[in-house]
Design a protein around this motif. Structure first.
Motif, PDB file in Angstrom:
ATOM      1  N   CYS A  37       0.823  -1.217   0.000  1.00 40.46           N
ATOM      2  CA  CYS A  37       0.000   0.000   0.000  1.00 40.46           C
ATOM      3  C   CYS A  37       0.859   1.271   0.000  1.00 40.46           C
ATOM      4  O   CYS A  37       0.349   2.362  -0.251  1.00 40.46           O
ATOM      5  CB  CYS A  37      -0.940   0.014   1.208  1.00 40.46           C
ATOM      6  SG  CYS A  37      -2.173  -1.288   1.131  1.00 40.46           S
ATOM      7  N   MET A  44      -5.741   6.356  -0.484  1.00 42.82           N
ATOM      8  CA  MET A  44      -5.776   5.096  -1.235  1.00 42.82           C
ATOM      9  C   MET A  44      -6.810   4.165  -0.600  1.00 42.82           C
ATOM     10  O   MET A  44      -7.327   4.445   0.480  1.00 42.82           O
ATOM     11  CB  MET A  44      -4.380   4.461  -1.307  1.00 42.82           C
ATOM     12  CG  MET A  44      -3.705   4.090  -0.014  1.00 42.82           C
ATOM     13  SD  MET A  44      -4.184   2.478   0.629  1.00 42.82           S
ATOM     14  CE  MET A  44      -3.712   1.403  -0.725  1.00 42.82           C
ATOM     15  N   ASN A  98      -5.470   7.537  -5.429  1.00 40.29           N
ATOM     16  CA  ASN A  98      -4.259   7.253  -6.200  1.00 40.29           C
ATOM     17  C   ASN A  98      -4.083   5.794  -6.556  1.00 40.29           C
ATOM     18  O   ASN A  98      -3.632   5.460  -7.641  1.00 40.29           O
ATOM     19  CB  ASN A  98      -3.019   7.679  -5.403  1.00 40.29           C
ATOM     20  CG  ASN A  98      -2.960   9.176  -5.270  1.00 40.29           C
ATOM     21  OD1 ASN A  98      -3.400   9.893  -6.157  1.00 40.29           O
ATOM     22  ND2 ASN A  98      -2.437   9.649  -4.150  1.00 40.29           N
ATOM     23  N   ARG A  99      -4.392   4.930  -5.594  1.00 34.30           N
ATOM     24  CA  ARG A  99      -4.205   3.510  -5.863  1.00 34.30           C
ATOM     25  C   ARG A  99      -5.139   2.685  -4.990  1.00 34.30           C
ATOM     26  O   ARG A  99      -5.603   3.150  -3.934  1.00 34.30           O
ATOM     27  CB  ARG A  99      -2.741   3.096  -5.665  1.00 34.30           C
ATOM     28  CG  ARG A  99      -2.216   3.360  -4.301  1.00 34.30           C
ATOM     29  CD  ARG A  99      -0.701   3.460  -4.239  1.00 34.30           C
ATOM     30  NE  ARG A  99      -0.325   3.723  -2.859  1.00 34.30           N
ATOM     31  CZ  ARG A  99      -0.444   4.909  -2.266  1.00 34.30           C
ATOM     32  NH1 ARG A  99      -0.904   5.953  -2.935  1.00 34.30           N
ATOM     33  NH2 ARG A  99      -0.137   5.064  -1.002  1.00 34.30           N
ATOM     34  N   VAL A 104      -5.352  -1.286  -3.423  1.00 40.14           N
ATOM     35  CA  VAL A 104      -4.667  -2.578  -3.252  1.00 40.14           C
ATOM     36  C   VAL A 104      -5.650  -3.503  -2.555  1.00 40.14           C
ATOM     37  O   VAL A 104      -5.986  -3.287  -1.386  1.00 40.14           O
ATOM     38  CB  VAL A 104      -3.379  -2.422  -2.409  1.00 40.14           C
ATOM     39  CG1 VAL A 104      -2.710  -3.782  -2.193  1.00 40.14           C
ATOM     40  CG2 VAL A 104      -2.399  -1.468  -3.096  1.00 40.14           C
ATOM     41  N   TYR A 153      -6.970   2.432 -15.082  1.00 39.02           N
ATOM     42  CA  TYR A 153      -5.890   2.028 -14.158  1.00 39.02           C
ATOM     43  C   TYR A 153      -4.862   1.115 -14.821  1.00 39.02           C
ATOM     44  O   TYR A 153      -5.202   0.347 -15.718  1.00 39.02           O
ATOM     45  CB  TYR A 153      -6.486   1.233 -12.974  1.00 39.02           C
ATOM     46  CG  TYR A 153      -7.408   2.045 -12.110  1.00 39.02           C
ATOM     47  CD1 TYR A 153      -6.921   2.759 -11.012  1.00 39.02           C
ATOM     48  CD2 TYR A 153      -8.766   2.122 -12.383  1.00 39.02           C
ATOM     49  CE1 TYR A 153      -7.763   3.520 -10.223  1.00 39.02           C
ATOM     50  CE2 TYR A 153      -9.622   2.891 -11.600  1.00 39.02           C
ATOM     51  CZ  TYR A 153      -9.108   3.581 -10.526  1.00 39.02           C
ATOM     52  OH  TYR A 153      -9.935   4.336  -9.752  1.00 39.02           O
ATOM     53  N   ASP A 154      -3.623   1.188 -14.316  1.00 38.87           N
ATOM     54  CA  ASP A 154      -2.637   0.150 -14.598  1.00 38.87           C
ATOM     55  C   ASP A 154      -2.898  -0.945 -13.581  1.00 38.87           C
ATOM     56  O   ASP A 154      -2.945  -0.676 -12.373  1.00 38.87           O
ATOM     57  CB  ASP A 154      -1.210   0.685 -14.428  1.00 38.87           C
ATOM     58  CG  ASP A 154      -0.850   1.645 -15.556  1.00 38.87           C
ATOM     59  OD1 ASP A 154      -1.197   1.353 -16.710  1.00 38.87           O
ATOM     60  OD2 ASP A 154      -0.245   2.695 -15.275  1.00 38.87           O
ATOM     61  N   GLU A 165      -3.165  -4.677  -7.526  1.00 36.89           N
ATOM     62  CA  GLU A 165      -2.962  -3.224  -7.382  1.00 36.89           C
ATOM     63  C   GLU A 165      -3.535  -2.513  -8.614  1.00 36.89           C
ATOM     64  O   GLU A 165      -3.253  -2.911  -9.747  1.00 36.89           O
ATOM     65  CB  GLU A 165      -1.473  -2.906  -7.273  1.00 36.89           C
ATOM     66  CG  GLU A 165      -1.206  -1.416  -7.177  1.00 36.89           C
ATOM     67  CD  GLU A 165       0.232  -1.052  -7.550  1.00 36.89           C
ATOM     68  OE1 GLU A 165       0.924  -0.513  -6.699  1.00 36.89           O
ATOM     69  OE2 GLU A 165       0.642  -1.312  -8.702  1.00 36.89           O
ATOM     70  N   LYS A 187      -3.479   1.194 -10.219  1.00 32.03           N
ATOM     71  CA  LYS A 187      -2.810   2.485 -10.083  1.00 32.03           C
ATOM     72  C   LYS A 187      -3.415   3.426 -11.117  1.00 32.03           C
ATOM     73  O   LYS A 187      -3.387   3.108 -12.321  1.00 32.03           O
ATOM     74  CB  LYS A 187      -1.319   2.293 -10.361  1.00 32.03           C
ATOM     75  CG  LYS A 187      -0.433   3.092  -9.480  1.00 32.03           C
ATOM     76  CD  LYS A 187       0.958   2.625  -9.729  1.00 32.03           C
ATOM     77  CE  LYS A 187       2.026   3.377  -9.072  1.00 32.03           C
ATOM     78  NZ  LYS A 187       3.297   2.724  -9.388  1.00 32.03           N
ATOM     79  N   LYS A 188      -3.950   4.539 -10.661  1.00 37.25           N
ATOM     80  CA  LYS A 188      -4.630   5.479 -11.567  1.00 37.25           C
ATOM     81  C   LYS A 188      -3.680   5.901 -12.685  1.00 37.25           C
ATOM     82  O   LYS A 188      -2.559   6.316 -12.430  1.00 37.25           O
ATOM     83  CB  LYS A 188      -5.055   6.697 -10.740  1.00 37.25           C
ATOM     84  CG  LYS A 188      -5.994   7.668 -11.419  1.00 37.25           C
ATOM     85  CD  LYS A 188      -7.394   7.103 -11.511  1.00 37.25           C
ATOM     86  CE  LYS A 188      -8.497   8.119 -11.452  1.00 37.25           C
ATOM     87  NZ  LYS A 188      -8.757   8.646 -10.153  1.00 37.25           N
ATOM     88  N   LYS A 189      -4.139   5.800 -13.942  1.00 39.75           N
ATOM     89  CA  LYS A 189      -3.290   6.194 -15.072  1.00 39.75           C
ATOM     90  C   LYS A 189      -3.152   7.710 -15.121  1.00 39.75           C
ATOM     91  O   LYS A 189      -4.116   8.425 -14.852  1.00 39.75           O
ATOM     92  CB  LYS A 189      -3.928   5.716 -16.374  1.00 39.75           C
ATOM     93  CG  LYS A 189      -3.634   4.275 -16.691  1.00 39.75           C
ATOM     94  CD  LYS A 189      -4.140   3.931 -18.081  1.00 39.75           C
ATOM     95  CE  LYS A 189      -3.667   2.564 -18.494  1.00 39.75           C
ATOM     96  NZ  LYS A 189      -4.371   2.058 -19.665  1.00 39.75           N
TER      97      LYS A 189
END
Ligand code: SAM
Length: 291
Positions: A47, A126, A151-152, A154, A185-186, A210, A212-214
């Motif tokens: 995280c 997050m 932002n992310r 998990v 997202y990635d 996970e 992760k916002k592109k």
């Protein structure tokens, strides 16, 4: 000297807490508690938290992951549907003063306004969770569609669902969900987790994923309309683009011409198209709709 407390995620502490409160897990809430401290610590490490971070946790249960998040983040804001845990969590998390638990169904939470509020104090927001498997996709889409500044994410989920989120074209798991998710997202599978580390043991294995916002999301004029088009193209998986897209437009000739303009052969199936192909098709669609 005070005895050093074991982590909540150990089997013995989990049992002690459950017995103390005569707590029996509820299937309807997807309750499978993690009982392997090494895995819980690894999720919390993934995280990437610091004192400026607030972790929003969905479903703290008896607090196994919450504890590790609280050790690493400035704040943890947890949402739990099961009101029986109202008496359990203050006991299990007594040593952590940076945890706030709200007893609410996360599906009813106004995610954007919660995140906007948190951001007044914490620059990094997050989401972390060991998700209840029965509503993994609705919970994630609730976040994806909220347009909140997260932002992310998990999260642990059933392995097969994780494979769909991360799938690439021409694989059996690739579907509308993969494309919509990868547009925003990635996606990375971080860890595979055996069913043996849960209490009770579920019928499936899990993966931690996970999102992760592109930073370079290609803008479309109407995100929901784009997602609807993608979903329609997968309506009947074995059918061609001409079939599914023609049905969506309710006009086969129009579908033929739009597919040609987007450079997509009409005999292809949706499962062979990349995210870029879908964006191209949507642009043609939106252009003609607006003209
Ligand atoms: N985090 C704990 C752990 O890792 O041991 C518990 C995880 S358990 C798989 C899922 C948790 O989500 C349970 O505590 C359950 O009560 C909670 N839950 C289920 N549906 C929910 C919802 N709609 N909103 C908030 N929490 C929910």
């Amino acid at each position: 000297m005070e005895e050093l407390k074991k982590e909540i995620a150990t089997k013995s502490r989990t049992m002690e807490i459950m017995e103390r409160f005569d707590l029996h897990t509820k299937k309807v809430f997807g309750q499978n508690f993690l009982t392997e401290p090494g895995i819980v610590r690894k999720i919390a490490d993934e995280c990437i938290l610091n004192e400026n971070s607030c972790a929003i946790e969905i479903g703290p249960g008896i607090g196994a992951l919450t504890e590790q998040l609280a050790k690493r983040a400035g704040k943890v804001m947890a949402f739990e549907i099961d009101e029986r845990l109202k008496e359990v969590l203050p006991y299990s998390l007594v040593d952590y003063d940076n945890v706030e638990v709200r007893f609410e169904d996360f599906l009813n939470v106004d995610v954007k306004s919660v995140v906007d509020d948190i951001q007044k104090e914490y620059s990094d927001v997050m989401v972390a969770a060991n998700l209840p498997y029965y509503i993994t996709t609705p919970l994630l889409f609730k976040i994806f569609e909220s347009e909140a500044d997260i932002n992310r994410i998990v999260v642990m989920m059933q392995k097969e669902v994780a494979d769909r989120f991360a799938a690439t074209p021409n694989s059996k798991d690739y579907n509308a969900l993969s494309i919509i998710t990868q547009y925003l997202y990635d996606v990375r599978i971080v860890l595979k987790v055996s069913r043996n580390v849960f209490e009770p043991k579920p019928n499936v294995d899990s993966s931690v994923v996970e999102f992760k916002k592109k930073k370079d999301i290609i803008p479309v004029d109407n995100q929901q309309a784009f997602f609807n088009l993608v979903k329609a193209c997968f309506d009947q998986r074995r059918k061609t683009m001409l079939n599914n897209y023609g049905k969506y437009l309710n006009d086969k000739e129009k579908a033929k011409s739009q597919l040609a303009k987007a450079g997509i052969e009409e005999s292809r199936r949706a499962e062979s198209l990349t995210l870029q192909d879908f964006i191209k098709l949507y642009e043609v669609y939106a252009n003609e709709r607006n003209s």
